[in-house]
Scaffold this motif. Structure first.
Motif, short mmCIF file in Angstrom:
data_model
loop_
_atom_site.label_atom_id
_atom_site.label_comp_id
_atom_site.label_asym_id
_atom_site.label_seq_id
_atom_site.Cartn_x
_atom_site.Cartn_y
_atom_site.Cartn_z
N LYS A 129 85.52 28.65 115.41
CA LYS A 129 86.23 28.19 116.61
C LYS A 129 85.48 27.08 117.33
CE LYS A 129 88.13 32.85 117.08
NZ LYS A 129 88.25 34.07 117.90
N THR A 130 84.77 26.25 116.54
CA THR A 130 84.03 25.13 117.09
C THR A 130 84.39 23.85 116.35
OG1 THR A 130 82.15 25.52 115.60
CG2 THR A 130 82.09 26.59 117.77
N VAL A 131 83.87 22.73 116.87
CA VAL A 131 84.04 21.43 116.23
C VAL A 131 82.66 20.81 116.07
CG1 VAL A 131 85.03 19.13 116.41
CG2 VAL A 131 86.35 21.11 117.20
N ALA A 132 82.37 20.29 114.88
CA ALA A 132 81.09 19.64 114.61
C ALA A 132 81.28 18.13 114.54
CB ALA A 132 80.51 20.15 113.29
N VAL A 133 80.33 17.39 115.12
CA VAL A 133 80.36 15.92 115.08
C VAL A 133 79.00 15.44 114.58
CG1 VAL A 133 80.72 13.79 116.36
CG2 VAL A 133 81.94 15.87 117.05
N TRP A 134 79.01 14.62 113.52
CA TRP A 134 77.77 14.06 112.97
C TRP A 134 77.66 12.58 113.27
CZ3 TRP A 134 80.60 17.75 110.47
CH2 TRP A 134 79.92 18.89 110.03
N ASP A 135 76.45 12.13 113.53
CA ASP A 135 76.14 10.71 113.68
C ASP A 135 75.65 10.21 112.33
OD1 ASP A 135 74.96 8.22 114.15
OD2 ASP A 135 74.32 8.77 116.16
N LEU A 136 76.41 9.35 111.67
CA LEU A 136 76.06 8.90 110.33
C LEU A 136 74.89 7.92 110.35
CD1 LEU A 136 79.60 8.46 108.76
CD2 LEU A 136 78.02 10.38 108.52
N GLU A 137 74.70 7.22 111.46
CA GLU A 137 73.58 6.30 111.55
C GLU A 137 72.26 7.05 111.70
OE1 GLU A 137 74.79 3.80 114.78
OE2 GLU A 137 75.87 2.41 113.45
N ALA A 138 72.28 8.14 112.47
CA ALA A 138 71.08 8.95 112.65
C ALA A 138 70.97 10.05 111.60
CB ALA A 138 71.08 9.59 114.06
N ASP A 139 72.05 10.23 110.82
CA ASP A 139 72.08 11.22 109.74
C ASP A 139 71.81 12.63 110.26
OD1 ASP A 139 72.64 11.73 107.09
OD2 ASP A 139 70.53 11.75 106.50
N GLY A 140 72.43 12.97 111.40
CA GLY A 140 72.21 14.29 111.98
C GLY A 140 73.41 14.78 112.76
N LEU A 141 73.39 16.06 113.11
CA LEU A 141 74.45 16.65 113.91
C LEU A 141 74.36 16.14 115.33
CD1 LEU A 141 76.79 18.77 113.79
CD2 LEU A 141 75.13 20.44 114.65
N LEU A 142 75.44 15.56 115.83
CA LEU A 142 75.46 14.97 117.16
C LEU A 142 75.92 15.97 118.22
CD1 LEU A 142 75.18 12.35 118.87
CD2 LEU A 142 77.58 11.89 118.34
N ASN A 143 77.01 16.68 117.93
CA ASN A 143 77.58 17.63 118.89
C ASN A 143 78.11 18.86 118.18
OD1 ASN A 143 78.88 14.78 120.42
ND2 ASN A 143 77.38 16.05 121.44
N ARG A 144 78.04 19.99 118.88
CA ARG A 144 78.76 21.21 118.49
C ARG A 144 79.61 21.57 119.69
NH1 ARG A 144 77.89 26.94 119.00
NH2 ARG A 144 78.91 28.09 117.29
N LEU A 145 80.91 21.32 119.58
CA LEU A 145 81.82 21.48 120.70
C LEU A 145 82.36 22.91 120.72
CD1 LEU A 145 83.71 18.09 120.33
CD2 LEU A 145 81.68 18.60 121.71
N VAL A 146 82.11 23.60 121.82
CA VAL A 146 82.48 25.00 121.97
C VAL A 146 83.46 25.14 123.12
CG1 VAL A 146 81.61 27.33 122.40
CG2 VAL A 146 80.20 25.71 121.13
N GLY A 147 84.52 25.91 122.92
CA GLY A 147 85.49 26.13 123.98
C GLY A 147 86.77 26.78 123.50
N HIS A 148 87.14 26.56 122.25
CA HIS A 148 88.34 27.20 121.71
C HIS A 148 88.13 28.70 121.60
CE1 HIS A 148 91.01 23.90 120.67
NE2 HIS A 148 89.96 23.20 120.22
N VAL A 149 89.19 29.45 121.82
CA VAL A 149 89.17 30.89 121.57
C VAL A 149 90.05 31.24 120.37
CG1 VAL A 149 88.65 31.49 123.95
CG2 VAL A 149 91.03 31.32 123.23
N GLY A 150 90.72 30.23 119.81
CA GLY A 150 91.51 30.40 118.60
C GLY A 150 90.93 29.57 117.48
N GLU A 151 91.38 29.82 116.26
CA GLU A 151 90.87 29.12 115.09
C GLU A 151 91.22 27.63 115.16
OE1 GLU A 151 92.54 31.92 115.00
OE2 GLU A 151 91.22 33.39 114.04
N VAL A 152 90.22 26.77 114.92
CA VAL A 152 90.41 25.32 114.98
C VAL A 152 90.93 24.83 113.63
CG1 VAL A 152 89.35 23.11 115.54
CG2 VAL A 152 88.49 25.20 116.61
N GLU A 153 92.04 24.11 113.67
CA GLU A 153 92.71 23.73 112.43
C GLU A 153 92.63 22.24 112.12
OE1 GLU A 153 96.57 25.27 113.37
OE2 GLU A 153 96.16 27.17 112.37
N SER A 154 92.47 21.38 113.15
CA SER A 154 92.48 19.95 112.89
C SER A 154 91.71 19.21 113.98
CB SER A 154 93.93 19.42 112.84
OG SER A 154 94.60 19.71 114.06
N VAL A 155 91.21 18.02 113.63
CA VAL A 155 90.48 17.18 114.58
C VAL A 155 90.87 15.73 114.36
CG1 VAL A 155 88.48 18.68 114.92
CG2 VAL A 155 88.52 17.11 112.98
#
Length: 266
Positions: A129-155
């Motif tokens: 129930k989260t969303v992950a965002v990666w920074d391709l220039e830094a080659d690392g995880l940029l954000n882990r977005l938390v807030g949904h209480v239902g299953e995340v299906e699309s971004v």
């Protein structure tokens, strides 16, 4: 999300290396931005196909677990794939080989997508129930977005890359990526005939008749939605929140402060 083909069925020619002479059910297929290539996940493999004529050009192998989603980069030169083991792999389309593997996410992933400038990738973690965002220039995880209480299906990224939109079983949420902050949750009511937009601070705007489908819960008590209309129905503040303005310290119309820790429940 219009570049995502969620389910298609095609018939490949008999010389297809993917599945000879049979109808092939394809999930999470996508078309390249330049319109020349198609790609889809088939188990742990990814099939690359020319769009015109429709002909398989190659099969990308190397994923250890089932691939759930694929997405072309804006220049169509790379393909990102997300897997059930939390792995995101970036492939070189021309060479048909892995270019790099991003830091592993601790949950199964689906619905991977590039930002418009090609510098970031986002993926939905369905069960987490989260969303992950990666920074391709830094080659690392940029954000882990938390807030949904239902299953995340699309971004999806906004056109300017400043916002991320995530769709889940509990509604659509809009995120400010610079602050990694949720701006608002959008809910479809009465089978799409009504809507409600709510900020994390508790302000809302809604269509007529929304009160029949939504209620406030205060502890064990469920109260009519329109009972708080005078205080919390603030279209002006919802607009400011969606524009990225900070409304966390805004007073209510009666001068009191807004209630903290708003939580959506299914």
């Amino acid at each position: 999300l219009e570049d995502q083909i969620t389910t298609i069925t095609i018939r490949l020619s008999d010389d297809s290396p993917a599945q000879r002479g049979t109808n092939l059910h394809v999930a999470r297929g996508t078309c390249s931005p330049n319109g020349t290539m198609l790609a889809w996940a088939e188990g742990t493999q990814i099939v690359l196909c020319s769009a015109n004529p429709l002909r398989v050009k190659g099969v990308l192998r190397g994923s250890a677990n089932r691939v759930t989603s694929v997405a072309f980069s804006p220049d169509s030169r790379r393909l990102a794939s997300a897997s059930v083991d939390g792995t995101v792999t970036v492939w070189d389309v021309l060479k048909q080989c892995p270019e790099r593997v991003l830091p592993k996410y601790p949950a199964p992933l689906n619905s991977v997508v590039y930002s418009g400038d090609g510098t970031r990738l986002a993926a939905a973690a369905y069960y987490d129930k989260t969303v992950a965002v990666w920074d391709l220039e830094a080659d690392g995880l940029l954000n882990r977005l938390v807030g949904h209480v239902g299953e995340v299906e699309s971004v999806a990224f906004s056109g300017d890359g400043r916002r991320l939109i995530s769709g889940a079983t509990d509604g659509v949420r809009i995120w400010d990526l610079r602050r990694a902050k949720e701006l608002a949750c959008l809910l479809a009511l009465n089978q799409g005939e009504g809507w409600c937009a709510v900020t994390p601070e508790g302000y809302y705007n809604c269509s007529l008749g929304a009160a029949a489908a939504v209620a406030w819960r205060l502890g064990p008590h469920v109260l009519p939605f329109d009972q708080f209309e005078a205080k919390y129905c603030r279209p002006d503040l919802v607009r400011k929140a969606l524009a990225g303005e900070d409304i966390s310290s805004a007073p209510l119309l009666d001068g009191s402060q807004i209630p903290p820790n708003l939580k959506f429940v299914e």
